[in-house]
Write a protein that holds these residues in place. Structure first.
Motif, PDB file in Angstrom:
ATOM      1  N   ALA A  12       0.809  -1.128   0.144  1.00  0.00           N
ATOM      2  CA  ALA A  12       0.051   0.029   0.070  1.00  0.00           C
ATOM      3  C   ALA A  12       0.843   1.302  -0.176  1.00  0.00           C
ATOM      4  O   ALA A  12       0.603   2.156  -0.836  1.00  0.00           O
ATOM      5  CB  ALA A  12      -0.907  -0.058   1.194  1.00  0.00           C
ATOM      6  N   PRO A  13       1.855   1.388   0.728  1.00  0.00           N
ATOM      7  CA  PRO A  13       2.777   2.780   0.705  1.00  0.00           C
ATOM      8  C   PRO A  13       3.399   2.730  -0.572  1.00  0.00           C
ATOM      9  O   PRO A  13       3.762   3.874  -0.847  1.00  0.00           O
ATOM     10  CB  PRO A  13       3.660   2.515   2.032  1.00  0.00           C
ATOM     11  N   GLY A  21       2.638   1.514  -3.379  1.00  0.00           N
ATOM     12  CA  GLY A  21       1.500   2.168  -4.372  1.00  0.00           C
ATOM     13  C   GLY A  21       1.412   3.508  -4.282  1.00  0.00           C
ATOM     14  O   GLY A  21       1.270   4.262  -5.355  1.00  0.00           O
ATOM     15  N   ALA A  22       1.112   3.819  -3.005  1.00  0.00           N
ATOM     16  CA  ALA A  22       0.958   5.421  -2.981  1.00  0.00           C
ATOM     17  C   ALA A  22       2.059   6.127  -3.337  1.00  0.00           C
ATOM     18  O   ALA A  22       1.908   7.244  -4.016  1.00  0.00           O
ATOM     19  CB  ALA A  22       0.491   5.798  -1.309  1.00  0.00           C
ATOM     20  N   GLY A  77       2.100   2.100  -9.416  1.00  0.00           N
ATOM     21  CA  GLY A  77       1.451   2.430  -7.983  1.00  0.00           C
ATOM     22  C   GLY A  77       0.323   1.911  -8.008  1.00  0.00           C
ATOM     23  O   GLY A  77      -0.326   1.398  -6.804  1.00  0.00           O
ATOM     24  N   SER A  78      -0.754   1.950  -9.013  1.00  0.00           N
ATOM     25  CA  SER A  78      -1.864   1.372  -9.077  1.00  0.00           C
ATOM     26  C   SER A  78      -2.075  -0.179  -8.587  1.00  0.00           C
ATOM     27  O   SER A  78      -2.725  -0.795  -8.257  1.00  0.00           O
ATOM     28  CB  SER A  78      -2.653   1.873 -10.301  1.00  0.00           C
ATOM     29  N   THR A  94      -1.201  -1.062  -5.260  1.00  0.00           N
ATOM     30  CA  THR A  94      -2.128  -0.635  -4.202  1.00  0.00           C
ATOM     31  C   THR A  94      -3.544  -1.638  -4.430  1.00  0.00           C
ATOM     32  O   THR A  94      -3.842  -2.045  -3.447  1.00  0.00           O
ATOM     33  CB  THR A  94      -2.618   0.781  -4.572  1.00  0.00           C
ATOM     34  N   ALA A 139      -2.480  -4.726  -2.773  1.00  0.00           N
ATOM     35  CA  ALA A 139      -2.640  -4.655  -1.260  1.00  0.00           C
ATOM     36  C   ALA A 139      -4.232  -4.937  -0.796  1.00  0.00           C
ATOM     37  O   ALA A 139      -4.281  -5.580  -0.059  1.00  0.00           O
ATOM     38  CB  ALA A 139      -2.217  -3.297  -0.788  1.00  0.00           C
ATOM     39  N   LEU A 140      -4.812  -4.368  -1.537  1.00  0.00           N
ATOM     40  CA  LEU A 140      -6.332  -4.560  -1.564  1.00  0.00           C
ATOM     41  C   LEU A 140      -6.651  -6.087  -1.502  1.00  0.00           C
ATOM     42  O   LEU A 140      -7.482  -6.526  -0.870  1.00  0.00           O
ATOM     43  CB  LEU A 140      -7.192  -3.702  -2.264  1.00  0.00           C
ATOM     44  N   ALA A 154     -11.749   3.102  -2.962  1.00  0.00           N
ATOM     45  CA  ALA A 154     -10.197   2.533  -3.215  1.00  0.00           C
ATOM     46  C   ALA A 154     -10.155   1.918  -4.689  1.00  0.00           C
ATOM     47  O   ALA A 154      -9.291   2.275  -5.270  1.00  0.00           O
ATOM     48  CB  ALA A 154     -10.003   1.583  -2.291  1.00  0.00           C
ATOM     49  N   ILE A 188      -7.758   3.804  -7.554  1.00  0.00           N
ATOM     50  CA  ILE A 188      -6.987   2.625  -8.160  1.00  0.00           C
ATOM     51  C   ILE A 188      -7.115   2.914  -9.718  1.00  0.00           C
ATOM     52  O   ILE A 188      -6.101   3.037 -10.298  1.00  0.00           O
ATOM     53  CB  ILE A 188      -7.053   1.308  -7.603  1.00  0.00           C
TER      54      ILE A 188
END
Length: 163
Positions: free
Chosen positions: A29-30, A32-33, A65-66, A69, A72-73, A107, A111
């Motif tokens: 997650a970080p 990706g952000a 990044g997308s 993320t 992570a989801l 989210a 994304i």
């Protein structure tokens, strides 16, 4: 008693899987952000400089990044702990039930926007760049052009001028 121990051991295994999923999601997650943020900054630089390499770099950062993320989801949704989120089933007595909210929809939208921005940046390279034909037909400073403002009628306004 062995059934109780068997359930406890199974519960511990599920807890370990949850922990592994959470640890991976806390890395993805970080990352990706950060990728989306760096892609945004690179996109601004590309906008100001009209540099194709920076546009490609920005697009790749946004897409990566997308992807991180989204990863992570999906890792969290695949974890055993996620099974306690209610799917409109009737909960048993004294069971903990979590109701899903709109955060997942938001989210996924965020994304998708990040990924779409990367694709649009790549498309802008193809469709929004200056064409060589247009550049060659536009006069530039120091280029000689023939000007005939009044045609052959007035020789004072026709001739070869430097821009």
């Amino acid at each position: 008693e062995s059934a109780v121990f068997g359930e406890a051991i199974e519960s511990c295994k599920l807890d370990e899987q949850d922990l592994e999923a959470l640890e991976l999601a806390q890395i993805l997650a970080p990352a990706g952000a950060g990728g989306l943020g760096a892609g945004f900054i690179a996109g601004l630089v590309a906008l100001l400089s009209n540099n194709t390499i920076i546009k490609v770099f920005s697009a790749l950062l946004a897409a990566a990044g997308s992807g991180a993320t989204l990863g992570a989801l999906l890792v969290i949704q695949a974890a055993p702990v996620y099974s306690v989120v209610s799917n409109d089933e009737e909960p048993g007595s004294f069971e903990i039930v979590y109701q899903p909210g709109l955060a997942q929809i938001y989210a996924l939208g965020a994304i998708g926007c990040g990924f779409l921005s990367g694709l649009l940046m790549l498309a802008s390279i193809k469709f929004c760049s200056k064409s060589k034909e247009r550049e060659s037909t536009k006069p530039s400073v120091g280029k000689q052009v023939d000007v005939d403002l009044d045609g052959a009628k007035n020789p004072m306004f026709s001739g070869n001028y430097s821009l």
